[in-house]
Design a protein around this motif. Sequence first.
Motif, mmCIF file in Angstrom:
data_model
loop_
_atom_site.group_PDB
_atom_site.id
_atom_site.type_symbol
_atom_site.label_atom_id
_atom_site.label_comp_id
_atom_site.label_asym_id
_atom_site.label_seq_id
_atom_site.Cartn_x
_atom_site.Cartn_y
_atom_site.Cartn_z
ATOM 1 N N ASN A 68 0.803 -1.220 0.000
ATOM 2 C CA ASN A 68 0.000 0.000 0.000
ATOM 3 C C ASN A 68 0.838 1.273 0.000
ATOM 4 O O ASN A 68 0.323 2.359 0.300
ATOM 5 N N VAL A 69 2.112 1.151 -0.331
ATOM 6 C CA VAL A 69 3.000 2.318 -0.375
ATOM 7 C C VAL A 69 3.553 2.518 -1.771
ATOM 8 O O VAL A 69 3.440 3.595 -2.352
ATOM 9 N N GLY A 70 4.163 1.452 -2.349
ATOM 10 C CA GLY A 70 4.664 1.592 -3.697
ATOM 11 C C GLY A 70 5.745 0.598 -4.046
ATOM 12 O O GLY A 70 6.280 -0.110 -3.182
ATOM 13 N N PRO A 71 6.092 0.538 -5.358
ATOM 14 C CA PRO A 71 7.029 -0.457 -5.859
ATOM 15 C C PRO A 71 8.448 0.090 -6.058
ATOM 16 O O PRO A 71 8.653 1.265 -6.351
ATOM 17 N N PHE A 72 9.429 -0.810 -5.915
ATOM 18 C CA PHE A 72 10.779 -0.593 -6.393
ATOM 19 C C PHE A 72 10.831 -1.138 -7.816
ATOM 20 O O PHE A 72 10.415 -2.280 -8.056
ATOM 21 N N MET A 73 11.371 -0.379 -8.767
ATOM 22 C CA MET A 73 11.310 -0.783 -10.165
ATOM 23 C C MET A 73 12.657 -0.565 -10.861
ATOM 24 O O MET A 73 13.403 0.348 -10.523
ATOM 25 N N ARG A 74 12.920 -1.423 -11.848
ATOM 26 C CA ARG A 74 14.108 -1.277 -12.690
ATOM 27 C C ARG A 74 13.695 -1.437 -14.150
ATOM 28 O O ARG A 74 12.793 -2.217 -14.473
ATOM 29 N N PRO A 75 14.360 -0.719 -15.066
ATOM 30 C CA PRO A 75 14.099 -0.940 -16.489
ATOM 31 C C PRO A 75 14.845 -2.163 -16.986
ATOM 32 O O PRO A 75 15.717 -2.710 -16.293
ATOM 33 N N ALA A 76 14.553 -2.572 -18.207
ATOM 34 C CA ALA A 76 15.096 -3.823 -18.739
ATOM 35 C C ALA A 76 16.596 -3.767 -18.979
ATOM 36 O O ALA A 76 17.264 -4.802 -18.994
#
Length: 309
Positions: A183-191
């Motif tokens: 309910n806070v948010g994602p850690f994300m990386r591009p390809a």
Amino acid sequence: MNIVGPDALIFGVDDVEACKQFLLDYGLDDAGNGRFEALDGTAVMIAERDDRSLPPALETGSMLRKTVYGVADQEALDAIAEELNKDREVSKLDDGSLETVDDLGFVLGFQVTVRKELSLPALKTNLPGSSDRRPINDVAVNTEAQPKPVSLSHVVYFVPDFAKGEAFYTERLGFVTTDRFTNVGPFMRPAGTQDHHTMFMIQTPPHMQGCEHFTFHMTGPSDVMQAGTNMVNKGYQSFWGPGRHIFGSNWFWYFKSPLGCNMEYDADMDLHDDSWTAREAGMAADNSQVFLMEYREKWAPMGPPPGKN
């Protein structure tokens, strides 16, 4: 899409001279025209808040005006333009880069990456039993060292709707969620990178939308500690750290900055490929860092530590 990671963050600031001095003290190099670079050429760029060359500011007044992503080649740039032109304006600027706006209102740029290939020696330790130690008589500590940031690591946004943002970066730009706080948010990386994350979103009320912090990779934890200590000695306010995160495993030390957000040093971030399964945890201190230290002034062991009788 072969997006490598953030190449630059562009800010419109209230006090250019204060920001310039902060970025120099942080360890970036002045490349001219408001551009301050790490060793690989990734950068922070600053201009006066009312500079007409900047993209429009968010309604919240956040000083972050644009996030510029580097891509592997012209083919990747063309693929991004083709995809995003389906439902929004994508401008081609004079330098060949692209400019558009994501689904949350953040201005994005895309360019063939400026990142330079680096050949830096890995930090070695004198671990008993290891065959890869520091050489004999090689002293590890230089009290006069001024550690240099290596590469722009990640940016963290305050966002009004992390699910909407996550969907845009996943479905339209090929980002992968590596971990998330419930309910806070994602850690994300591009390809195009295996870094644990180049972006993290934190759910906040709409009036807070903007940049919470950004960071550059350092060569290792010792450089994080020494660079942070140098910043404290120059009078800057430590915000959080030093310590080590759990998601990403990166060492960290955050400082208050005049760019309207915090600025972090980090080192030794986890790398992941597509076989990784994202973890999820509640946002709490026990899930945010495995340990957290508190800076205090130096002392010598000739009596009780400061604050002790």
